[in-house]
Write a protein that holds these residues in place. Sequence first.
Motif, PDB file in Angstrom:
ATOM      1  N   UNK A  49       0.823  -1.248  -0.079  1.00 47.31           N
ATOM      2  CA  UNK A  49       0.006  -0.138  -0.003  1.00 47.31           C
ATOM      3  C   UNK A  49       0.746   1.053   0.166  1.00 47.31           C
ATOM      4  N   UNK A  50       0.569   2.144  -0.936  1.00 47.88           N
ATOM      5  CA  UNK A  50       1.050   3.516  -0.851  1.00 47.88           C
ATOM      6  C   UNK A  50       0.961   4.212   0.583  1.00 47.88           C
ATOM      7  N   UNK A  51      -0.269   3.770   1.159  1.00 45.91           N
ATOM      8  CA  UNK A  51      -0.500   4.609   2.332  1.00 45.91           C
ATOM      9  C   UNK A  51      -2.013   3.860   2.933  1.00 45.91           C
ATOM     10  N   UNK A  52      -2.101   4.270   3.975  1.00 45.36           N
ATOM     11  CA  UNK A  52      -3.334   3.379   4.566  1.00 45.36           C
ATOM     12  C   UNK A  52      -4.395   4.775   4.647  1.00 45.36           C
ATOM     13  N   UNK A  53      -5.552   4.609   3.875  1.00 44.71           N
ATOM     14  CA  UNK A  53      -6.604   5.651   3.856  1.00 44.71           C
ATOM     15  C   UNK A  53      -7.189   5.738   5.444  1.00 44.71           C
ATOM     16  N   UNK A  54      -7.379   7.113   5.799  1.00 41.34           N
ATOM     17  CA  UNK A  54      -7.662   7.331   7.020  1.00 41.34           C
ATOM     18  C   UNK A  54      -8.830   6.774   7.408  1.00 41.34           C
ATOM     19  N   UNK A  55      -9.850   6.652   6.453  1.00 41.49           N
ATOM     20  CA  UNK A  55     -11.242   6.076   6.929  1.00 41.49           C
ATOM     21  C   UNK A  55     -11.132   4.764   7.328  1.00 41.49           C
ATOM     22  N   UNK A  56     -10.226   3.937   6.744  1.00 42.43           N
ATOM     23  CA  UNK A  56     -10.310   2.266   6.956  1.00 42.43           C
ATOM     24  C   UNK A  56      -9.927   2.283   8.573  1.00 42.43           C
ATOM     25  N   UNK A  57      -8.891   2.567   9.282  1.00 46.02           N
ATOM     26  CA  UNK A  57      -8.511   2.624  10.615  1.00 46.02           C
ATOM     27  C   UNK A  57      -9.577   3.126  11.621  1.00 46.02           C
ATOM     28  N   UNK A  58     -10.228   4.376  10.934  1.00 48.25           N
ATOM     29  CA  UNK A  58     -11.112   4.966  11.485  1.00 48.25           C
ATOM     30  C   UNK A  58     -12.445   4.094  11.872  1.00 48.25           C
ATOM     31  N   UNK A  59     -12.829   3.407  10.820  1.00 43.11           N
ATOM     32  CA  UNK A  59     -14.044   2.568  10.746  1.00 43.11           C
ATOM     33  C   UNK A  59     -13.901   1.514  11.517  1.00 43.11           C
ATOM     34  N   UNK A  60     -12.875   0.966  11.723  1.00 45.03           N
ATOM     35  CA  UNK A  60     -12.487  -0.323  12.377  1.00 45.03           C
ATOM     36  C   UNK A  60     -12.312  -0.109  13.675  1.00 45.03           C
ATOM     37  N   UNK A  61     -11.756   0.999  14.201  1.00 46.72           N
ATOM     38  CA  UNK A  61     -11.803   1.356  15.516  1.00 46.72           C
ATOM     39  C   UNK A  61     -13.192   1.444  16.107  1.00 46.72           C
ATOM     40  N   UNK A  62     -14.022   2.256  15.166  1.00 52.38           N
ATOM     41  CA  UNK A  62     -15.322   2.554  15.511  1.00 52.38           C
ATOM     42  C   UNK A  62     -16.225   1.084  15.864  1.00 52.38           C
ATOM     43  N   UNK A  63     -15.972   0.266  14.896  1.00 50.13           N
ATOM     44  CA  UNK A  63     -16.677  -0.897  15.183  1.00 50.13           C
ATOM     45  C   UNK A  63     -16.043  -1.985  16.346  1.00 50.13           C
ATOM     46  N   UNK A  64     -14.866  -1.747  16.460  1.00 50.33           N
ATOM     47  CA  UNK A  64     -14.348  -2.542  17.485  1.00 50.33           C
ATOM     48  C   UNK A  64     -14.547  -2.235  18.749  1.00 50.33           C
ATOM     49  N   UNK A  65     -14.634  -0.850  19.003  1.00 50.15           N
ATOM     50  CA  UNK A  65     -14.998  -0.186  20.361  1.00 50.15           C
ATOM     51  C   UNK A  65     -16.241  -0.701  20.586  1.00 50.15           C
TER      52      UNK A  65
END
Length: 252
Positions: A49-65
């Motif tokens: 990956x050239x970079x990790x899009x901010x939306x992906x970890x933001x969404x995962x933390x949302x669901x994980x929490x």
Amino acid sequence: MPEDARLRADVPPDEPGWVRCGELLREPARLVRWRERLRDWLAETYPQAAGIPERTPASWILSWYLHVPALAGAMLLHHERRVPSLAPSALAFRIGTERPHPESVAVLGEAFHCLPTDPGSAHPSAVVVPDERALATVLRGRYVAHASRFIDVYGPLTRLGRRQLWAAATDVLDNALWSAGRLGGTPEAEGAGVADAALVLEARFPPLTSASKLTLASGADGHREWTRIREACCFNYLLPAESECGGCPRIR
């Protein structure tokens, strides 16, 4: 969503990685650090990956929490027909040392709601409700209260819109109720989890964005199985060589 998380009644004093929900919500910078840790893990997992899009970890933390209060409520409803306190002060979770997801959840305190037939209904910390519909109302209300507190803290830290935040919260609750049954390993147990989801989410209860989305569908082999249409996107498709999840709203 990490449905393999284990549920327990205490926080082991000698086990690192435990986070109390109430303390986390009082220190939003810790949520940011958790998201950054996940971003780094994703970068290691997807080196192309050239970079990790901010939306992906933001969404995962949302669901994980949100899986933490959802799992606690769903598992105790499914197995005990009880609803514990789901307040941030009553819950904790342990973040995995490798993949930084909640791998254990602790329900702290003794207070719970239950049915009149519960063997523990005479316990000083028990609150008896008349029937399962009332119990489902308690669970839904307590989950929404915790989700509201979290979204108020976490929302300003992301670019996710309010509708996306509550759609994800709805997905997490519906999926947790289903998972509590599915983890039983039999069609009957899974069916009981589906019934719990239909009971708790029998209609749309704002700010949740829908009723339960569980439906029976035929697979490629003609076998009918339970499936779910998601309300929110987890943005997994933004990662290299990944595509939309089954039931993703992007492909409906």
